[in-house]
Design a protein around this motif. Structure first.
Motif, PDB file in Angstrom:
ATOM      1  N   LEU A 143     -48.413   3.935 -56.294  1.00  0.00           N
ATOM      2  CA  LEU A 143     -48.194   2.518 -56.025  1.00  0.00           C
ATOM      3  C   LEU A 143     -49.115   2.006 -54.920  1.00  0.00           C
ATOM      4  O   LEU A 143     -49.300   2.672 -53.900  1.00  0.00           O
ATOM      5  CB  LEU A 143     -46.737   2.259 -55.621  1.00  0.00           C
ATOM      6  CG  LEU A 143     -45.663   2.345 -56.705  1.00  0.00           C
ATOM      7  CD1 LEU A 143     -44.316   1.956 -56.123  1.00  0.00           C
ATOM      8  CD2 LEU A 143     -46.000   1.470 -57.900  1.00  0.00           C
ATOM      9  N   LYS A 144     -49.657   0.812 -55.139  1.00  0.00           N
ATOM     10  CA  LYS A 144     -50.472   0.137 -54.124  1.00  0.00           C
ATOM     11  C   LYS A 144     -49.709  -1.009 -53.471  1.00  0.00           C
ATOM     12  O   LYS A 144     -49.977  -1.372 -52.321  1.00  0.00           O
ATOM     13  CB  LYS A 144     -51.762  -0.379 -54.751  1.00  0.00           C
ATOM     14  CG  LYS A 144     -52.685   0.718 -55.260  1.00  0.00           C
ATOM     15  CD  LYS A 144     -53.964   0.139 -55.853  1.00  0.00           C
ATOM     16  CE  LYS A 144     -54.901   1.243 -56.329  1.00  0.00           C
ATOM     17  NZ  LYS A 144     -56.152   0.684 -56.923  1.00  0.00           N
ATOM     18  N   PHE A 145     -48.778  -1.597 -54.224  1.00  0.00           N
ATOM     19  CA  PHE A 145     -47.931  -2.667 -53.709  1.00  0.00           C
ATOM     20  C   PHE A 145     -46.487  -2.375 -54.096  1.00  0.00           C
ATOM     21  O   PHE A 145     -46.210  -1.938 -55.217  1.00  0.00           O
ATOM     22  CB  PHE A 145     -48.333  -4.022 -54.286  1.00  0.00           C
ATOM     23  CG  PHE A 145     -49.609  -4.587 -53.736  1.00  0.00           C
ATOM     24  CD1 PHE A 145     -49.595  -5.491 -52.690  1.00  0.00           C
ATOM     25  CD2 PHE A 145     -50.830  -4.205 -54.268  1.00  0.00           C
ATOM     26  CE1 PHE A 145     -50.778  -6.009 -52.182  1.00  0.00           C
ATOM     27  CE2 PHE A 145     -52.020  -4.711 -53.772  1.00  0.00           C
ATOM     28  CZ  PHE A 145     -51.989  -5.618 -52.718  1.00  0.00           C
ATOM     29  N   LEU A 146     -45.565  -2.634 -53.172  1.00  0.00           N
ATOM     30  CA  LEU A 146     -44.137  -2.501 -53.445  1.00  0.00           C
ATOM     31  C   LEU A 146     -43.437  -3.734 -52.893  1.00  0.00           C
ATOM     32  O   LEU A 146     -43.525  -4.027 -51.696  1.00  0.00           O
ATOM     33  CB  LEU A 146     -43.578  -1.230 -52.797  1.00  0.00           C
ATOM     34  CG  LEU A 146     -42.060  -1.015 -52.922  1.00  0.00           C
ATOM     35  CD1 LEU A 146     -41.646  -0.970 -54.391  1.00  0.00           C
ATOM     36  CD2 LEU A 146     -41.639   0.266 -52.208  1.00  0.00           C
ATOM     37  N   ASP A 147     -42.756  -4.456 -53.766  1.00  0.00           N
ATOM     38  CA  ASP A 147     -42.048  -5.682 -53.363  1.00  0.00           C
ATOM     39  C   ASP A 147     -42.977  -6.658 -52.656  1.00  0.00           C
ATOM     40  O   ASP A 147     -42.666  -7.191 -51.587  1.00  0.00           O
ATOM     41  CB  ASP A 147     -40.861  -5.348 -52.454  1.00  0.00           C
ATOM     42  CG  ASP A 147     -39.868  -4.408 -53.106  1.00  0.00           C
ATOM     43  OD1 ASP A 147     -39.784  -4.413 -54.345  1.00  0.00           O
ATOM     44  OD2 ASP A 147     -39.185  -3.660 -52.381  1.00  0.00           O
ATOM     45  N   ALA A 148     -44.142  -6.875 -53.208  1.00  0.00           N
ATOM     46  CA  ALA A 148     -45.123  -7.840 -52.712  1.00  0.00           C
ATOM     47  C   ALA A 148     -45.748  -7.445 -51.375  1.00  0.00           C
ATOM     48  O   ALA A 148     -46.480  -8.227 -50.782  1.00  0.00           O
ATOM     49  CB  ALA A 148     -44.507  -9.238 -52.595  1.00  0.00           C
ATOM     50  N   GLN A 149     -45.476  -6.244 -50.901  1.00  0.00           N
ATOM     51  CA  GLN A 149     -46.100  -5.761 -49.668  1.00  0.00           C
ATOM     52  C   GLN A 149     -47.038  -4.604 -49.989  1.00  0.00           C
ATOM     53  O   GLN A 149     -46.669  -3.681 -50.710  1.00  0.00           O
ATOM     54  CB  GLN A 149     -45.034  -5.285 -48.678  1.00  0.00           C
ATOM     55  CG  GLN A 149     -44.137  -6.384 -48.156  1.00  0.00           C
ATOM     56  CD  GLN A 149     -43.162  -5.861 -47.129  1.00  0.00           C
ATOM     57  OE1 GLN A 149     -43.465  -4.932 -46.396  1.00  0.00           O
ATOM     58  NE2 GLN A 149     -41.981  -6.458 -47.070  1.00  0.00           N
ATOM     59  N   LYS A 150     -48.216  -4.668 -49.414  1.00  0.00           N
ATOM     60  CA  LYS A 150     -49.185  -3.615 -49.640  1.00  0.00           C
ATOM     61  C   LYS A 150     -48.702  -2.308 -49.022  1.00  0.00           C
ATOM     62  O   LYS A 150     -48.146  -2.278 -47.933  1.00  0.00           O
ATOM     63  CB  LYS A 150     -50.535  -4.010 -49.034  1.00  0.00           C
ATOM     64  CG  LYS A 150     -51.654  -3.041 -49.357  1.00  0.00           C
ATOM     65  CD  LYS A 150     -52.988  -3.546 -48.821  1.00  0.00           C
ATOM     66  CE  LYS A 150     -54.111  -2.581 -49.173  1.00  0.00           C
ATOM     67  NZ  LYS A 150     -55.429  -3.068 -48.680  1.00  0.00           N
ATOM     68  N   VAL A 151     -48.896  -1.226 -49.731  1.00  0.00           N
ATOM     69  CA  VAL A 151     -48.530   0.093 -49.224  1.00  0.00           C
ATOM     70  C   VAL A 151     -49.577   0.542 -48.214  1.00  0.00           C
ATOM     71  O   VAL A 151     -50.779   0.526 -48.501  1.00  0.00           O
ATOM     72  CB  VAL A 151     -48.430   1.117 -50.380  1.00  0.00           C
ATOM     73  CG1 VAL A 151     -48.172   2.515 -49.840  1.00  0.00           C
ATOM     74  CG2 VAL A 151     -47.332   0.699 -51.360  1.00  0.00           C
ATOM     75  N   THR A 152     -49.130   0.930 -47.032  1.00  0.00           N
ATOM     76  CA  THR A 152     -50.063   1.338 -45.986  1.00  0.00           C
ATOM     77  C   THR A 152     -50.323   2.846 -46.021  1.00  0.00           C
ATOM     78  O   THR A 152     -49.555   3.606 -46.622  1.00  0.00           O
ATOM     79  CB  THR A 152     -49.509   0.974 -44.602  1.00  0.00           C
ATOM     80  OG1 THR A 152     -48.325   1.763 -44.339  1.00  0.00           O
ATOM     81  CG2 THR A 152     -49.146  -0.507 -44.530  1.00  0.00           C
ATOM     82  N   ARG A 153     -51.400   3.247 -45.366  1.00  0.00           N
ATOM     83  CA  ARG A 153     -51.710   4.678 -45.295  1.00  0.00           C
ATOM     84  C   ARG A 153     -50.602   5.434 -44.563  1.00  0.00           C
ATOM     85  O   ARG A 153     -50.247   6.548 -44.941  1.00  0.00           O
ATOM     86  CB  ARG A 153     -53.047   4.888 -44.579  1.00  0.00           C
ATOM     87  CG  ARG A 153     -53.486   6.351 -44.558  1.00  0.00           C
ATOM     88  CD  ARG A 153     -54.856   6.512 -43.951  1.00  0.00           C
ATOM     89  NE  ARG A 153     -54.862   6.134 -42.542  1.00  0.00           N
ATOM     90  CZ  ARG A 153     -55.940   6.235 -41.758  1.00  0.00           C
ATOM     91  NH1 ARG A 153     -57.097   6.638 -42.264  1.00  0.00           N
ATOM     92  NH2 ARG A 153     -55.868   5.877 -40.488  1.00  0.00           N
ATOM     93  N   GLN A 154     -50.039   4.811 -43.517  1.00  0.00           N
ATOM     94  CA  GLN A 154     -48.954   5.455 -42.779  1.00  0.00           C
ATOM     95  C   GLN A 154     -47.738   5.681 -43.671  1.00  0.00           C
ATOM     96  O   GLN A 154     -47.092   6.727 -43.594  1.00  0.00           O
ATOM     97  CB  GLN A 154     -48.569   4.604 -41.574  1.00  0.00           C
ATOM     98  CG  GLN A 154     -47.470   5.223 -40.714  1.00  0.00           C
ATOM     99  CD  GLN A 154     -47.133   4.375 -39.502  1.00  0.00           C
ATOM    100  OE1 GLN A 154     -47.785   3.360 -39.245  1.00  0.00           O
ATOM    101  NE2 GLN A 154     -46.134   4.785 -38.758  1.00  0.00           N
ATOM    102  N   GLU A 155     -47.427   4.711 -44.533  1.00  0.00           N
ATOM    103  CA  GLU A 155     -46.298   4.859 -45.443  1.00  0.00           C
ATOM    104  C   GLU A 155     -46.546   5.997 -46.428  1.00  0.00           C
ATOM    105  O   GLU A 155     -45.618   6.756 -46.753  1.00  0.00           O
ATOM    106  CB  GLU A 155     -46.054   3.560 -46.205  1.00  0.00           C
ATOM    107  CG  GLU A 155     -45.388   2.475 -45.384  1.00  0.00           C
ATOM    108  CD  GLU A 155     -45.113   1.234 -46.200  1.00  0.00           C
ATOM    109  OE1 GLU A 155     -43.976   0.728 -46.169  1.00  0.00           O
ATOM    110  OE2 GLU A 155     -46.044   0.746 -46.883  1.00  0.00           O
TER     111      GLU A 155
END
Length: 229
Positions: A143-155
């Motif tokens: 996933l690159k986006f989850l619930d309209a929020q971009k997935v970060t490297r930290q996540e």
């Protein structure tokens, strides 16, 4: 046909109160549609979606889809939105999506019980939502986006290390159980020591939260941010 809009490879059938996918949609447009919008209907089943094998985007917001949701194999699907449905079993859904949508990059589940967002459920907080994101990314690492929020490297790094332990159950007693546990003619139970039950008492009391963490070594895998170390 009223409510039907077709533009190139995009097919929209919004707000028609349909309880199932009309057969003619798959027959007439399934062979070329890449984007299908079926939001604001009354769908409880996705039977008939198998005709849309080339889908890349699927919009299913504001329907009645629940934990019996079944998607056909959609190898090219990269975007799926299921906002405001009736999904409660997050793990089942994620396992199913991992199997049938291998190219999925954008997923949105806002407005479902399975998505513990404090904006729609006052019993949830920011930490619940962070654990949810970590668990989702553990199950769906592409996933690159989850619930309209971009997935970060930290996540991503957090999900890799702790994601398997982020499934959280916050038990809540039903109204019947609460009445049985505290009948009117019996003092209501409280875990506080007697000296702290008086509202005028200001002594501090330590207690244990009622969160349950599942998985091996779960006790040591709380969601801890760097600034809390």
């Amino acid at each position: 046909m009223a409510g039907l809009m077709v533009s190139g490879t995009q097919v929209s059938y919004v707000g028609q109160s349909c309880r199932e996918i009309p057969e003619h949609l798959g027959r007439d447009f399934g062979h070329f549609a890449k984007r299908l919008d079926l939001s604001f209907n009354l769908l409880r089943s996705l039977e008939g979606l198998s005709a849309f094998r080339s889908l890349e985007e699927l919009i299913l917001d504001n329907n009645l889809l629940g934990d019996d949701l079944v998607l056909p194999g959609l190898p090219h699907l990269h975007t799926l939105t299921l906002n405001k449905n009736q999904i409660t079993d997050l793990e089942y859904l994620l396992d199913h999506l991992a199997e049938v949508t291998p190219s999925l990059e954008y997923l949105s589940l806002l407005g479902n019980v399975a998505c513990p967002n404090e904006l729609v459920n006052l019993e949830k907080d920011e930490e619940d939502y962070k654990r949810y994101r970590c668990f989702v990314l553990h199950k769906l690492p592409k996933l690159k986006f989850l619930d309209a929020q971009k997935v970060t490297r930290q996540e991503r790094e957090e999900a890799l290390v702790r994601g398997a332990f982020m499934k959280v159950v916050k038990p809540k007693a039903s109204s019947k159980e609460e009445k049985a546990a505290a009948p009117e003619n019996h003092p209501q139970y409280t875990p506080l020591p007697s000296g702290s039950r008086d509202l005028t008492s200001h002594r501090g009391v330590l207690g244990k939260g009622r969160y349950f963490y599942y998985g091996r070594n779960s006790e040591g895998n709380r969601f801890i941010r760097d600034d809390q170390l």
